[in-house]
Motif scaffolding. Structure first.
Motif: not given
Length: 752
Positions: A212-218, A220-224
């Protein structure tokens, strides 16, 4: 079926004895045949030995060749023993690309299903854009949980509306307070209660975080950490930690991100790095399957096993994951097939390893940046080319990453002396100048591909010669291909029957001494050498006589296409026995048989004098058969039988020879004229005076064109004035072809 066949019962139906029931039986038989075909076809498609090996993750324990299943059981037990009744719990599965993270997660999910967990799969890569990740996550959660709790779809939809991430959310409606807007806290509590009411724990698998891109990783982290953080929920997140840290560092503009994921991951499990024996064992299985399927016919599984054991420390760092193993094998299998008979397995494996891991260094090696040629040292006694490619001496800082592999492929010190056995055992090694290009046949430009050269052995002799003639700009490729064939590994009698005449042909048209020397394996023996004995055994010859007759047959087949190469080679064998009668090296075809064969060639060619393709120059060339017992050995003294045969032909049909007597060549910008073959006068006619008598025979012939007679008269006048030496002409500004008697006439008339 029984009652239909039994004659006691009668069935309604069509005419011709076909019952209605038969249609059902026919349909059932068709379905049965289709199912057999489908199963057979799917088996073929699924077998890696019939195609490239897929890199799809495994799903079942029986497919686990790396021993991940035991580790998955341990992690599953750890999760089941963990109390997550108060908050969600996130687990990181860390490993480099290709190490098998998805396969491990699949095995872990299988174990967790045994404990009764609800499995939710979510891959953020499937989202159309970053803004839809939250909504897509809730959709995956809704689809998975709806089978366990009635009404949960509405609860999740309400929660998404409260989060303002679903399609139902409309900022304009909320601004004007139109419609009802759920409270985020109460919506979260409702979903938390719904999850508890399923009576099960939930595992949400988030795969491919490292894609994923950096924005997409963030997101996903928000989901978790926030929007998806519910009690009784586990998150399993798989990733390559170094990659994720680098991406986040760039996206967040942070200098250090080593512990960034620790904020979102409660515990991290690193996949066990398999020892090289496990991975090489898997690679060995693939090679073993190809060997059993007769794909790799020139190497044994024991050879590969020994090679892996000896070079494990070199191979293991380059093939450190199962994905590496599969991708490398796919590459090797595709590249190796066309050249497997022409390269050494061990060398080609190392070369492919460089290509797989260090593409730029592979290209530099192909272009010769790391190597240089040694001096050519052809040793006639061992009949082998000693010209090797050496590895350049480089500083430690300048050496490539594949330096340890290169040291296995090329000798380093130019001044090092090697034994003859060392050279002979390396006829097909990459360090041999003749073999080098074959190893790069698919990458090299301006060369003939090895698969095309191998195709010569699938053609008729005539077609193969025509193909070689069409490759006149690639002489070295054809020459090197023939020189690197092993006499004992031509694989079939058919290849044997093509190799000998093709090599004789190329030795003549290329005027190549090494090709002629290579033929010595088939024709020359020292009386003790077992080479010809081995050849007779390999290719099925009963005895010397059977072998010699077959060689003569091959020579005869080539002579039908082009007689000159056959004459040239057999005459070389013949004269070698005349010049060195005491040498231990001699032709398996004795001196008397050689002379008889040459005379048959000459008489056979003279007999074809009326054919359109017949040539006087060729007749003269093949008539130069030496005497068996010459008075002098410093020049060719023609055999009397050959002299009589060609002389009788010239006197019988002078019109066939007269137009070829004069020739010319260019020297320092002017033309020089001469007799095309001086031996015409000195040997066939015994001197210039006798040759002049032959010119009178031409003059008296009614079949010789008058132009030819006139040109010969003019030529002879000037030739005698120079005392039978070539004479020159200056000032003719047109291109003159050899044998152009019209141009010759104009030139000779203009010379005073």
């Amino acid at each position: 079926m029984y009652y239909r066949i039994e004659e006691t019962f009668a069935f309604r139906g069509f005419d011709y004895g076909i019952a209605y029931l038969d249609l059902l039986l026919i349909w059932g038989f068709f379905l049965f045949c289709y199912e057999i075909y489908r199963l057979y076809h799917s088996r073929i498609l699924s077998g890696y030995s019939n195609g490239l090996i897929g890199d799809t993750p495994i799903r079942y324990v029986e497919d686990d060749h790396l021993g991940y299943s035991d580790y998955a059981k341990a992690v599953a037990k750890f999760m089941n023993d963990t109390d997550c009744s108060q908050s969600s719990f996130s687990i990181g599965i860390e490993g480099v690309w290709g190490q098998g993270k998805t396969s491990f997660v699949n095995l872990l999910k299988s174990e967790l299903k045994e404990y009764g967990y609800i499995i939710v799969d979510f891959n953020a890569r499937a989202s159309a854009n970053c803004n839809e990740i939250q909504e897509d996550f809730l959709a995956s959660l809704r689809n998975s949980l709806s089978n366990y709790y009635v009404g949960i779809s509405g609860v999740i939809k309400k929660y998404g509306k409260a989060l303002q991430v679903t399609e139902e959310y409309n900022p304009a409606l909320k601004f004007f307070q139109i419609g009802s807007w759920p409270n985020l806290s109460s919506s979260w509590e409702s979903l938390d209660k719904a999850i508890k009411n399923t009576g099960r724990r939930v595992v949400i698998c988030l795969d491919d975080l490292d894609r994923l891109t950096g924005e997409e990783i963030m997101e996903v982290c928000k989901v978790v950490d926030k929007n998806g953080s519910f009690p009784n929920v586990f998150y399993i997140v798989s990733y390559d930690k170094v990659y994720v840290q680098n991406i986040l560092g760039s996206y967040l503009e942070l200098e250090k991100t080593d512990d960034f994921l620790d904020k979102y991951i409660n515990i991290e499990f690193s996949l066990p790095k398999k020892v090289y024996l496990v991975l090489l064992g898997e690679l060995l299985k693939y090679f073993e399957d190809s060997i059993n399927k007769k794909e790799f016919v020139n190497v044994s599984i024991d050879t590969i096993r020994q090679f892996f054991a000896q070079n494990a420390k070199i191979i293991e760092p380059r093939l450190s994951t199962m994905r590496d193993v599969k991708r490398f094998y796919n590459q090797f299998r595709f590249d190796y097939q066309p050249v497997l008979n022409d390269v050494r397995f061990e060398d080609y494996f190392f070369l492919e390893l460089i290509k797989y891991r260090y593409k730029e260094e592979y290209e530099k090696l192909r272009c010769g940046d790391y190597t240089s040629k040694g001096e050519k040292m052809y040793d006639k006694e061992i009949n082998y080319n000693k010209e090797l490619i050496y590895l350049n001496s480089l500083d430690e800082n300048d050496s490539p990453q594949c330096w340890d592999i290169l040291l296995r492929l090329f000798p380093l010190a130019k001044n090092k002396t090697y034994s003859d056995d060392w050279y002979q055992s390396r006829w097909n090694r990459i360090c041999n100048v003749l073999s080098y290009d074959i190893y790069f046949y698919q990458q090299s430009e301006g060369v003939i591909y090895n698969k095309d050269l191998q195709g010569l052995f699938q053609m008729s002799l005539k077609d193969a010669i025509d193909k070689i003639d069409s490759w006149k700009d690639n002489v070295n490729n054809v020459r090197d291909f023939l020189l690197t064939r092993d006499a004992f590994r031509l694989n079939s009698r058919k290849n044997f029957d093509l190799y000998i005449p093709l090599t004789i042909y190329c030795a003549y048209i290329y005027n190549d001494y090494m090709l002629r020397a290579a033929l010595g394996t088939f024709f020359v023996t020292d009386g003790h050498d077992k080479g010809i004995e081995k050849i007779k055994k390999i290719y099925g010859f009963k005895d010397d006589n059977d072998y010699i007759l077959h060689l003569k047959s091959l020579l005869g087949q080539l002579a039908v296409i082009d007689i000159r190469p056959v004459y040239s080679y057999v005459h070389a064998l013949y004269t070698s026995m005349i010049d060195e009668p005491l040498s231990i090296y001699h032709s398996i075809i004795n001196i008397e048989d050689c002379k008889d064969f040459l005379m048959k060639l000459l008489k056979g060619y003279i007999a074809k004098i009326d054919e359109e393709t017949w040539s006087a120059q060729t007749a003269w060339e093949i008539s130069r058969i030496s005497k068996m017992n010459p008075k002098r050995i410093d020049y060719i003294e023609m055999d009397n039988d050959a002299i009589n045969a060609i002389k009788d032909s010239m006197e019988d049909k002078p019109e066939k020879y007269a137009g070829a007597i004069i020739t010319h060549f260019t020297f320092d910008g002017y033309l020089k004229f001469n007799i095309c073959n001086v031996f015409l006068a000195s040997q066939i006619f015994g001197g210039w005076e006798n040759f002049e008598e032959y010119l009178q025979v031409i003059e008296d012939s009614e079949k010789v064109p008058s132009l030819v007679k006139d040109v010969l008269k003019l030529f002879w006048e000037k030739f005698k004035k120079t005392e039978y030496n070539p004479f020159a002409f200056y000032g003719y500004d047109k291109q003159v072809s050899v044998g152009d008697y019209e141009a010759y006439y104009k030139i000779f008339k203009s010379i005073n």
